[in-house]
Scaffold this active site. Sequence first.
Site, PDB file in Angstrom:
ATOM      1  N   ASN A   9       0.869  -1.180   0.000  1.00 10.78           N
ATOM      2  CA  ASN A   9       0.000   0.000   0.000  1.00 10.78           C
ATOM      3  C   ASN A   9       0.903   1.226   0.000  1.00 10.78           C
ATOM      4  O   ASN A   9       1.522   1.542   1.008  1.00 10.78           O
ATOM      5  CB  ASN A   9      -0.893  -0.044   1.248  1.00 10.78           C
ATOM      6  CG  ASN A   9      -1.725   1.207   1.403  1.00 10.78           C
ATOM      7  OD1 ASN A   9      -1.814   2.031   0.494  1.00 10.78           O
ATOM      8  ND2 ASN A   9      -2.341   1.364   2.564  1.00 10.78           N
ATOM      9  N   LYS A  11       0.078   4.254  -0.236  1.00 14.07           N
ATOM     10  CA  LYS A  11      -0.531   5.447   0.371  1.00 14.07           C
ATOM     11  C   LYS A  11      -0.263   6.662  -0.523  1.00 14.07           C
ATOM     12  O   LYS A  11      -0.344   6.549  -1.738  1.00 14.07           O
ATOM     13  CB  LYS A  11      -0.002   5.630   1.802  1.00 14.07           C
ATOM     14  CG  LYS A  11      -0.202   4.353   2.624  1.00 14.07           C
ATOM     15  CD  LYS A  11       0.031   4.516   4.088  1.00 14.07           C
ATOM     16  CE  LYS A  11      -0.199   3.159   4.764  1.00 14.07           C
ATOM     17  NZ  LYS A  11      -0.194   3.238   6.204  1.00 14.07           N
ATOM     18  N   HIS A  93      -9.733   1.596   4.638  1.00 17.72           N
ATOM     19  CA  HIS A  93      -8.464   1.661   5.373  1.00 17.72           C
ATOM     20  C   HIS A  93      -8.655   2.581   6.584  1.00 17.72           C
ATOM     21  O   HIS A  93      -9.407   3.558   6.512  1.00 17.72           O
ATOM     22  CB  HIS A  93      -7.363   2.192   4.448  1.00 17.72           C
ATOM     23  CG  HIS A  93      -5.999   2.060   5.056  1.00 17.72           C
ATOM     24  ND1 HIS A  93      -5.523   2.954   5.980  1.00 17.72           N
ATOM     25  CD2 HIS A  93      -5.035   1.125   4.900  1.00 17.72           C
ATOM     26  CE1 HIS A  93      -4.308   2.576   6.365  1.00 17.72           C
ATOM     27  NE2 HIS A  93      -3.990   1.471   5.725  1.00 17.72           N
ATOM     28  N   GLU A  95      -6.955   4.879   7.681  1.00 14.53           N
ATOM     29  CA  GLU A  95      -6.692   6.297   7.384  1.00 14.53           C
ATOM     30  C   GLU A  95      -7.893   6.940   6.698  1.00 14.53           C
ATOM     31  O   GLU A  95      -8.188   8.112   6.909  1.00 14.53           O
ATOM     32  CB  GLU A  95      -5.407   6.419   6.534  1.00 14.53           C
ATOM     33  CG  GLU A  95      -4.174   6.124   7.384  1.00 14.53           C
ATOM     34  CD  GLU A  95      -3.027   5.451   6.664  1.00 14.53           C
ATOM     35  OE1 GLU A  95      -2.968   5.493   5.422  1.00 14.53           O
ATOM     36  OE2 GLU A  95      -2.176   4.851   7.360  1.00 14.53           O
ATOM     37  N   GLU A 165      -6.085  -4.933  10.339  1.00 14.40           N
ATOM     38  CA  GLU A 165      -4.960  -4.040  10.634  1.00 14.40           C
ATOM     39  C   GLU A 165      -5.195  -3.316  11.949  1.00 14.40           C
ATOM     40  O   GLU A 165      -5.956  -2.335  11.996  1.00 14.40           O
ATOM     41  CB  GLU A 165      -4.809  -2.991   9.525  1.00 14.40           C
ATOM     42  CG  GLU A 165      -4.567  -3.561   8.155  1.00 14.40           C
ATOM     43  CD  GLU A 165      -3.922  -2.530   7.234  1.00 14.40           C
ATOM     44  OE1 GLU A 165      -2.810  -2.796   6.766  1.00 14.40           O
ATOM     45  OE2 GLU A 165      -4.516  -1.461   7.007  1.00 14.40           O
ATOM     46  N   GLY A 171       2.410   1.694  10.774  1.00 16.34           N
ATOM     47  CA  GLY A 171       3.437   2.725  10.645  1.00 16.34           C
ATOM     48  C   GLY A 171       4.142   3.051  11.957  1.00 16.34           C
ATOM     49  O   GLY A 171       4.859   4.032  12.060  1.00 16.34           O
ATOM     50  N   SER A 211       3.002  -2.800  10.165  1.00 17.27           N
ATOM     51  CA  SER A 211       4.456  -2.969  10.350  1.00 17.27           C
ATOM     52  C   SER A 211       4.974  -4.344   9.894  1.00 17.27           C
ATOM     53  O   SER A 211       5.884  -4.898  10.519  1.00 17.27           O
ATOM     54  CB  SER A 211       4.855  -2.674  11.800  1.00 17.27           C
ATOM     55  OG  SER A 211       4.534  -1.332  12.116  1.00 17.27           O
TER      56      SER A 211
HETATM   57  P1  PGA Z   1       2.573  -0.245   7.604  1.00 15.03           P
HETATM   58  O1  PGA Z   1       1.141   0.133   6.995  1.00 15.03           O
HETATM   59  O2  PGA Z   1       2.992  -1.543   6.988  1.00 15.03           O
HETATM   60  O3  PGA Z   1       3.465   0.898   7.227  1.00 15.03           O
HETATM   61  O4  PGA Z   1       2.391  -0.371   9.087  1.00 15.03           O
HETATM   62  C1  PGA Z   1       0.166  -0.847   6.790  1.00 15.03           C
HETATM   63  C2  PGA Z   1      -1.078  -0.252   6.194  1.00 15.03           C
HETATM   64  O5  PGA Z   1      -1.464   0.870   6.560  1.00 15.03           O
HETATM   65  O6  PGA Z   1      -1.729  -0.879   5.327  1.00 15.03           O
END
Ligand code: PGA
Length: 246
Positions: A9, A11, A93, A95, A165, A171, A211
Amino acid sequence: MRKQIIVGNWKMFKTNKIGVRFIENIEAKIKGNPNLIVGIAAPSIMLSDLTKVAKNIKIAAQNCYFKEEGAYTGEISIPMLKEIGIEYVVIGHSERRDIFKEDDELINNKVKALLEANLVPILCCGESLEIYENGKTMEHVKNQLTKNLNGISANHVKKVVIAYEPIWAIGTGKVATPQIAQDVIKAIRDHLASMYDQNIANEVLIQYGGSVKPENIKEILSQPDIDGALVGGASLIEDSYLGLIE
Ligand code: PGA
């Protein structure tokens, strides 16, 4: 046997030229594997060019709107995605839910519209740190899925990819232990069995995200109910993305 699915992803990172070069370089280094789906969910402006250079990598969208067309400034429709050959779309997601205030009903509409158009939603769910610390993870995630899959038939739900998630692991460098991820994902599968039936639940692909890195992906994917990963940060660097799929 369920397949495995690993999706990066991106982003809101990279620009079109950099994205195209990334996909070309990765494509030169990988071979197709019928049991493994690999993908990159890219910003919408890159999707058209990326699909032209992708062969084994499925180019996915990070979002879409559920209406066919209309006065929805800034949105992207499913027919637009279909025309350029997109098959997978990330929906809900954390976010999108937190920053852009997408609610369960909107997410449900998007999942329905994608399935009706024969596209695959990668439906994200997961809890905040507060919910996790209060021991309410299972309740929260089940409630999200009940609402997000409302009105979706058994035949359609088999096509949905679910991404669990935990928001506190996105992150942050904090990974849910493989056991925590397995326990929640098993609970998700049990919940699908109660909403549909066990055979249907056994077919649904469920990813873990938060992560995930080349160093920890193997242990995460060795869990019996975890069928793949949705990966943010570690999908942005070529060697690291290759490390994930190798
Ligand atoms: P990350 O993000 O691997 O950087 O923790 C995962 C995601 O938001 O899909």
